[in-house]
Scaffold this motif. Sequence first.
Motif, PDB file in Angstrom:
ATOM      1  N   SER A 247       0.828  -1.205   0.000  1.00 21.75           N
ATOM      2  CA  SER A 247       0.000   0.000   0.000  1.00 21.75           C
ATOM      3  C   SER A 247       0.862   1.255   0.000  1.00 21.75           C
ATOM      4  CB  SER A 247      -0.919   0.003   1.226  1.00 21.75           C
ATOM      5  OG  SER A 247      -1.845  -1.067   1.169  1.00 21.75           O
ATOM      6  N   ILE A 248       1.960   1.209   0.732  1.00 18.38           N
ATOM      7  CA  ILE A 248       2.882   2.349   0.771  1.00 18.38           C
ATOM      8  C   ILE A 248       3.477   2.591  -0.614  1.00 18.38           C
ATOM      9  CG2 ILE A 248       5.111   3.131   1.685  1.00 18.38           C
ATOM     10  CD1 ILE A 248       4.331   1.678   4.328  1.00 18.38           C
ATOM     11  N   ALA A 249       3.867   1.520  -1.277  1.00 21.43           N
ATOM     12  CA  ALA A 249       4.436   1.644  -2.622  1.00 21.43           C
ATOM     13  C   ALA A 249       3.398   2.190  -3.593  1.00 21.43           C
ATOM     14  CB  ALA A 249       4.949   0.292  -3.094  1.00 21.43           C
ATOM     15  N   ALA A 250       2.167   1.692  -3.487  1.00 22.17           N
ATOM     16  CA  ALA A 250       1.114   2.132  -4.397  1.00 22.17           C
ATOM     17  C   ALA A 250       0.806   3.612  -4.232  1.00 22.17           C
ATOM     18  CB  ALA A 250      -0.151   1.302  -4.164  1.00 22.17           C
ATOM     19  N   ALA A 251       1.060   4.158  -3.044  1.00 20.97           N
ATOM     20  CA  ALA A 251       0.805   5.573  -2.794  1.00 20.97           C
ATOM     21  C   ALA A 251       1.903   6.467  -3.351  1.00 20.97           C
ATOM     22  CB  ALA A 251       0.655   5.814  -1.292  1.00 20.97           C
ATOM     23  N   GLY A 252       3.006   5.873  -3.791  1.00 21.55           N
ATOM     24  CA  GLY A 252       4.089   6.661  -4.381  1.00 21.55           C
ATOM     25  C   GLY A 252       5.109   7.177  -3.393  1.00 21.55           C
ATOM     26  N   ALA A 253       5.251   6.497  -2.255  1.00 21.31           N
ATOM     27  CA  ALA A 253       6.233   6.931  -1.256  1.00 21.31           C
ATOM     28  C   ALA A 253       7.644   6.846  -1.815  1.00 21.31           C
ATOM     29  CB  ALA A 253       6.120   6.068  -0.005  1.00 21.31           C
ATOM     30  N   THR A 254       8.477   7.810  -1.427  1.00 20.71           N
ATOM     31  CA  THR A 254       9.868   7.790  -1.880  1.00 20.71           C
ATOM     32  C   THR A 254      10.722   6.843  -1.053  1.00 20.71           C
ATOM     33  OG1 THR A 254      10.402   9.660  -0.430  1.00 20.71           O
ATOM     34  CG2 THR A 254       9.747  10.172  -2.698  1.00 20.71           C
ATOM     35  N   SER A 255      10.265   6.500   0.151  1.00 16.20           N
ATOM     36  CA  SER A 255      11.032   5.622   1.020  1.00 16.20           C
ATOM     37  C   SER A 255      10.102   5.023   2.058  1.00 16.20           C
ATOM     38  CB  SER A 255      12.167   6.380   1.727  1.00 16.20           C
ATOM     39  OG  SER A 255      11.630   7.362   2.600  1.00 16.20           O
TER      40      SER A 255
END
Length: 354
Positions: A247-255
Amino acid sequence: MRWDNLVENTSMQGATGDIALFGTDAVTTRTFDTPEFRGVTFYEIRARSIVNRVPGASRMPFEWTVNPYRGCTHACVYCFARKTHSYLDLDTGQGFDSQIVVKINAPELVRRQLASRRWQGAHIAMGTNVDCYQRAEGRYRLMPGIITALRDRANPFSILTKGTLILRDLDLLREAASVTEVGISVSVGFTDQELWRTVEPGTPSPERRLDVVRTMAENGIGCGVLMAPVIPFLSDSPDQLRATVRSIAAAGATSVTPLVLHLRPGAREWFMSWLERHHPYLVARYERLYAEGAYAPKWYQRRITRQVHELADEFGIGPAGRGEARRISVPRDPELPARPDLPVRPAATQLTLL
């Protein structure tokens, strides 16, 4: 309350920790009869210092902080800052959630202290004690003035939050990012809805927090995620970790940076009381896991870190602290002055602690 037991010190260099310095004649008690603030008492104070030095023995990766509030209506049962309420003879349990100290002169103090000849333009971290974008900020609106002061001095800063209210200040953050280093991190330890409702009852849902990450990315502001806390036996299964990192990756987090739950005095008693009510079968396991102190054993922390790093690699995001630091890249607003008189500041470090 011990308002009068705090020693006055108007020098930034002498300020320590997050101890605000109040005058006994400058405390106003206020309540609001609205649903979001029902049962909450606000102590409006005029602080004498707001840019505070972190104690040298601290594990924090930054030296200076600004904390416009004490206490937090997020009511996270694990919040390590609960102990700070005891410094003022306030309750660290329910009182921490409902008795909020508001430093109403925070913006003017930040502006004044940044203008001091002694100030060298060091990175300032916010949201490191309690959330500067908790619900109270919607009424008191301290952060726009603080960010404006930092922007005007081109002073690097970072913000860690669980609050969606930060989006209100998106334009200001873009302006600040065009003249200095700005780091934004959102705290999302897990995506389990049932766990969220009981352990973080006053916060926006994990999905709404990830919407903040997504909106920041869409507006050219890189946003990392502090995956904190990872709660032993409740949010640390392989499937739960995978779902959260996905979910974090899907939101576009940089890290993404995992941080295992730590239980300092004040928070430990409140959390264990909650655990006994909701998950009594885990009490003995927690007593063993945290028998040595506030932190989980190194082997456990390393295991969680390794798993999250592997998942981050799989989903295409880089954990903070590995590889090059990511600079927020926002085109300079043509309406803002170029400020050629200000020195170039060093890059801000990624905020990695709750």
